[in-house]
Design a protein around this motif. Structure first.
Motif, short mmCIF file in Angstrom:
data_model
loop_
_atom_site.label_atom_id
_atom_site.label_comp_id
_atom_site.label_asym_id
_atom_site.label_seq_id
_atom_site.Cartn_x
_atom_site.Cartn_y
_atom_site.Cartn_z
N UNK A 26 33.20 16.75 -22.81
CA UNK A 26 33.74 15.44 -22.34
C UNK A 26 32.84 14.23 -22.14
N UNK A 27 31.70 14.32 -21.75
CA UNK A 27 30.50 13.45 -21.55
C UNK A 27 30.08 12.98 -22.97
N UNK A 28 29.94 14.01 -23.82
CA UNK A 28 29.42 13.56 -25.17
C UNK A 28 30.31 12.81 -25.83
N UNK A 29 31.69 13.10 -25.80
CA UNK A 29 32.78 12.64 -26.56
C UNK A 29 32.92 11.07 -26.01
N UNK A 30 32.75 11.03 -24.74
CA UNK A 30 32.97 9.57 -24.18
C UNK A 30 31.79 8.65 -24.59
N UNK A 31 30.69 9.10 -25.37
CA UNK A 31 29.77 8.16 -25.90
C UNK A 31 29.60 8.26 -27.30
N UNK A 32 30.67 8.81 -27.92
CA UNK A 32 30.85 8.80 -29.48
C UNK A 32 30.15 10.16 -30.25
N UNK A 33 29.79 10.95 -29.32
CA UNK A 33 29.16 12.04 -30.16
C UNK A 33 30.54 13.02 -30.70
N UNK A 34 30.10 13.69 -31.67
CA UNK A 34 31.08 14.73 -32.29
C UNK A 34 30.56 16.12 -31.78
N UNK A 35 31.59 16.83 -31.52
CA UNK A 35 31.09 18.10 -30.84
C UNK A 35 31.78 19.43 -31.23
N UNK A 36 30.74 20.32 -31.72
CA UNK A 36 31.26 21.70 -32.39
C UNK A 36 30.67 22.74 -31.26
N UNK A 37 31.26 24.11 -31.67
CA UNK A 37 31.16 24.90 -30.88
C UNK A 37 30.64 26.13 -31.54
N UNK A 38 29.95 27.13 -30.73
CA UNK A 38 29.53 28.34 -31.14
C UNK A 38 29.78 29.22 -29.72
N UNK A 39 30.28 30.51 -29.89
CA UNK A 39 30.08 31.52 -28.86
C UNK A 39 30.36 32.79 -29.11
N UNK A 40 30.55 33.54 -28.13
CA UNK A 40 31.21 34.99 -28.48
C UNK A 40 32.25 34.85 -29.31
N UNK A 41 32.68 35.97 -29.73
CA UNK A 41 34.04 36.07 -30.56
C UNK A 41 35.28 35.78 -29.53
N UNK A 42 35.44 36.27 -28.41
CA UNK A 42 36.35 35.79 -27.48
C UNK A 42 36.37 34.27 -27.24
N UNK A 43 34.98 33.56 -26.87
CA UNK A 43 34.79 32.42 -26.69
C UNK A 43 35.21 31.43 -27.78
N UNK A 44 34.93 31.95 -28.95
CA UNK A 44 35.29 31.15 -30.17
C UNK A 44 36.79 31.20 -30.27
N UNK A 45 37.40 32.15 -29.98
CA UNK A 45 38.88 32.35 -30.08
C UNK A 45 39.58 31.56 -29.03
N UNK A 46 39.05 31.37 -27.83
CA UNK A 46 39.48 30.32 -26.79
C UNK A 46 39.34 28.92 -27.29
N UNK A 47 38.12 28.35 -27.86
CA UNK A 47 37.67 27.24 -28.45
C UNK A 47 39.02 26.86 -29.46
N UNK A 48 39.03 27.69 -30.63
CA UNK A 48 40.00 27.27 -31.52
C UNK A 48 41.63 27.26 -30.81
N UNK A 49 41.61 28.05 -30.00
CA UNK A 49 43.17 27.84 -29.33
C UNK A 49 43.38 26.68 -28.70
N UNK A 50 42.20 25.95 -28.25
CA UNK A 50 42.38 24.87 -27.44
C UNK A 50 41.96 23.69 -28.36
N UNK A 51 41.91 23.96 -29.53
CA UNK A 51 41.91 22.69 -30.70
C UNK A 51 40.64 22.27 -30.72
N UNK A 52 39.49 22.99 -30.37
CA UNK A 52 38.19 22.70 -30.62
C UNK A 52 37.63 22.82 -32.06
#
Length: 320
Positions: free
Chosen positions: A161-187
């Motif tokens: 949230x902080x990064x997006x507020x200053x105009x950064x693009x955000x991408x994710x990596x995590x465990x398989x479960x974490x990645x699935x939750x990120x995708x479900x959240x539209x990340x």
């Protein structure tokens, strides 16, 4: 109960609202660090309960076998520094609130501060002007760059949230479960682990240190990072395979900002993570704010009071 608090280096807890929860106990606060189990055992011989400041002190059989009066260890979050089997063998109950009670905003803010300080060369610029010089170099802007967040937890989401507020693009990596939750959240999740490390301008680690995550960041991961990219670690040093970060930094290819180290307190002034110009080191202060201490130790002191009342909570080894 006789309660001993370890490693409160600046005697901070006495000044916080949560300390009133220990009013009915006999409290001793130790403001230095004693790593030797034998000497530490002599200090806490009369302790019924021991309060830990995160992982500042390791608790093993060598200590527990010398403290027969000890009944309770109270702390918060994960416990790789505590020998649970030794606690059980010595009839010591370990209580730790694993839920955490909310986002550690102090740690998220610290990660952002390290990113900003690294990109804008703030420590070097301060040193330059104090030395009677003026500007020492040219920094870089974060807006439009990509922040890679490793681990889909609450701290990482706050930092996003902080990064997006200053105009950064955000991408994710995590465990398989974490990645699935990120995708479900539209990340945005990177197409692969290799792509995550290769296409992130800044990578910040936000994973709990457990046996299965120790050394999860490898030499190949760091080698995949783009030149001049920045690795930030405010989580735990053990997430990075031993010696890997130091070896990569020596190539003068990537930058790092680190708040955590293999051995703490780290006072070796010759250590490469303290001396290399491409590294911004801080002394594990990600969670070190009065506000965060009050939140964390409120939980810890609640555990002590619950145990004293015969209704222990957050018990890790209920077999005791």
């Amino acid at each position: 109960m006789k309660v001993h608090i370890l490693d409160d280096w600046f005697d901070t807890l006495r000044s916080l609202p949560c300390f009133a929860k220990l009013a009915d106990h006999d409290v001793t606060v130790w403001t230095d660090h004693e790593p030797d189990p034998e000497r530490l055992a002599k200090r806490i011989q009369d302790a019924d309960a021991l309060v830990l400041f995160r992982e500042r002190t390791k608790i093993g059989a060598e200590l527990l076998e010398r403290t027969p009066n000890l009944k309770l260890i109270s702390q918060r979050s994960v416990y790789p520094h505590v020998d649970v089997a030794a606690c059980t063998a010595n009839n010591v109950t370990l209580c730790s609130n694993m839920a955490g009670g909310g986002t550690n905003y102090a740690a998220a803010e610290m990660a952002l501060a390290l990113i900003l300080a690294s990109y804008r060369q703030i420590p070097q610029q301060v040193a330059s002007i104090r030395a009677g010089a003026w500007q020492m170099g040219v920094g870089r802007t974060l807006r439009g760059r990509t922040l890679g967040l490793y681990g889909y937890g609450r701290i990482a989401r706050a930092l996003a949230g902080y990064a997006e507020a200053i105009g950064m693009n955000v991408q994710w990596w995590a465990s398989e479960d974490g990645r699935a939750r990120a995708v479900a959240d539209g990340q945005t999740v990177a197409a692969s682990r290799e792509a995550f490390f290769a296409t992130s301008d800044v990578i910040s680690l936000h994973v709990r240190l457990k046996p299965e995550t120790r050394g999860i960041i490898t030499a190949n991961d760091l080698a995949a990072m783009a030149p001049r990219s920045l690795l930030v670690n405010t989580s735990r040093s053990g997430l990075i395979a031993s010696g890997v970060l130091e070896a990569e930094i020596e190539k003068c290819r990537i930058h790092a900002a680190v708040d955590v180290f293999d051995n703490e307190p780290l006072r070796d002034k010759a250590h490469p993570l303290l001396t290399h110009p491409d590294v911004l080191p801080t002394p594990h202060i990600g969670f070190v704010t009065e506000d965060e201490f009050d939140l964390q130790f409120s939980d810890i002191f609640d555990q002590i009071n619950a145990y004293a009342a015969g209704q222990a909570i957050h018990v890790i080894n209920p077999e005791v």
